[in-house]
Design an enzyme around this catalytic site. Sequence first.
Site, short mmCIF file in Angstrom:
data_model
loop_
_atom_site.label_atom_id
_atom_site.label_comp_id
_atom_site.label_asym_id
_atom_site.label_seq_id
_atom_site.Cartn_x
_atom_site.Cartn_y
_atom_site.Cartn_z
N GLU A 1 5.27 -9.08 15.94
CA GLU A 1 4.76 -9.56 17.23
C GLU A 1 5.21 -11.01 17.47
O GLU A 1 5.69 -11.36 18.54
CB GLU A 1 3.23 -9.46 17.22
CG GLU A 1 2.61 -9.58 18.58
CD GLU A 1 1.09 -9.43 18.50
OE1 GLU A 1 0.57 -9.06 17.41
OE2 GLU A 1 0.44 -9.70 19.52
N ARG B 1 0.81 -1.22 0.00
CA ARG B 1 0.00 0.00 0.00
C ARG B 1 0.84 1.26 0.00
O ARG B 1 0.35 2.33 -0.39
CB ARG B 1 -1.03 -0.03 1.13
CG ARG B 1 -2.25 -0.84 0.68
CD ARG B 1 -3.26 -0.99 1.76
NE ARG B 1 -2.80 -1.90 2.77
CZ ARG B 1 -3.04 -1.77 4.06
NH1 ARG B 1 -3.74 -0.75 4.49
NH2 ARG B 1 -2.60 -2.66 4.91
P1 AMP Z 1 2.92 -1.04 11.34
O1 AMP Z 1 2.34 -1.70 12.54
O2 AMP Z 1 2.99 0.47 11.48
O3 AMP Z 1 4.24 -1.63 10.94
O4 AMP Z 1 1.90 -1.35 10.17
C1 AMP Z 1 2.20 -2.24 9.16
C2 AMP Z 1 1.40 -1.97 7.90
O5 AMP Z 1 0.13 -2.54 8.06
C3 AMP Z 1 1.23 -0.50 7.58
O6 AMP Z 1 2.04 -0.23 6.47
C4 AMP Z 1 -0.22 -0.35 7.25
O7 AMP Z 1 -0.37 -0.23 5.85
C5 AMP Z 1 -0.87 -1.64 7.70
N1 AMP Z 1 -1.76 -1.48 8.86
C6 AMP Z 1 -1.46 -1.73 10.16
N2 AMP Z 1 -2.50 -1.53 10.96
C7 AMP Z 1 -3.52 -1.15 10.15
C8 AMP Z 1 -4.90 -0.79 10.38
N3 AMP Z 1 -5.44 -0.79 11.60
N4 AMP Z 1 -5.64 -0.44 9.31
C9 AMP Z 1 -5.11 -0.45 8.07
N5 AMP Z 1 -3.85 -0.78 7.80
C10 AMP Z 1 -3.05 -1.12 8.82
#
Ligand code: AMP
Length: 178
Positions: free
Chosen positions: A103, A66
């Site tokens: 995690e 994305r």
């Molecule tokens: P992160 O935990 O910041 O490493 O998130 C990993 C990826 O997952 C990010 O690049 C987001 O695109 C996606 N992501 C994580 N949590 C969400 C959420 N609640 N809604 C949509 N996309 C998410």
Amino acid sequence: MAGLAHPPLDLNGYIRDIPDFPKPGILFKDITPLLSHPRALRESVVRMADLVRDQKIDLVGAAEARGFIFGAPLAMELGVGFVPIRKPGKLPYRRVTQVYDLEYGTDTLEMHSDAVQTGTRILLVDDVLATGGTMKACCDLVRTMGADVVACLFLIELGFLEGRARLEPNQVRSVLSY
Ligand code: AMP
């Protein structure tokens, strides 16, 4: 891309909350309604660019999948090039690899070894800042190659997950915050 001719849209109205996806307890921010709406899509890119236009940027980088959706149009809007950060096994040339903790277990991101040079000022982009783990891995990867991270830029920041703290001391910018 030209500026915005209309009063700003409420972009929140184009983001759909999906409870318990992809697993129980996660409220997923679904951006597909925003992507399918021409003005909301264009406005998202322009408003992200507005947050960093005052900075000197050589290149935009983003992780699949994305991150790519906003990364390439942002690079065009800012008049710079785009560099893809990919999952293992996708890039054909010499690669630099970053392993990072999830995690449970680990994940890996890769870049081509000639994608940035020492001192390249790179803007890193993603759709959502959640825990910040993915973006932190991108920052570490480009830094091992000698590049400077100008800022980490997101359309959406999930503030309660405190990803911003994990990305310190990088500059973090987001258009929408929850
Ligand atoms: P992160 O935990 O910041 O490493 O998130 C990993 C990826 O997952 C990010 O690049 C987001 O695109 C996606 N992501 C994580 N949590 C969400 C959420 N609640 N809604 C949509 N996309 C998410």
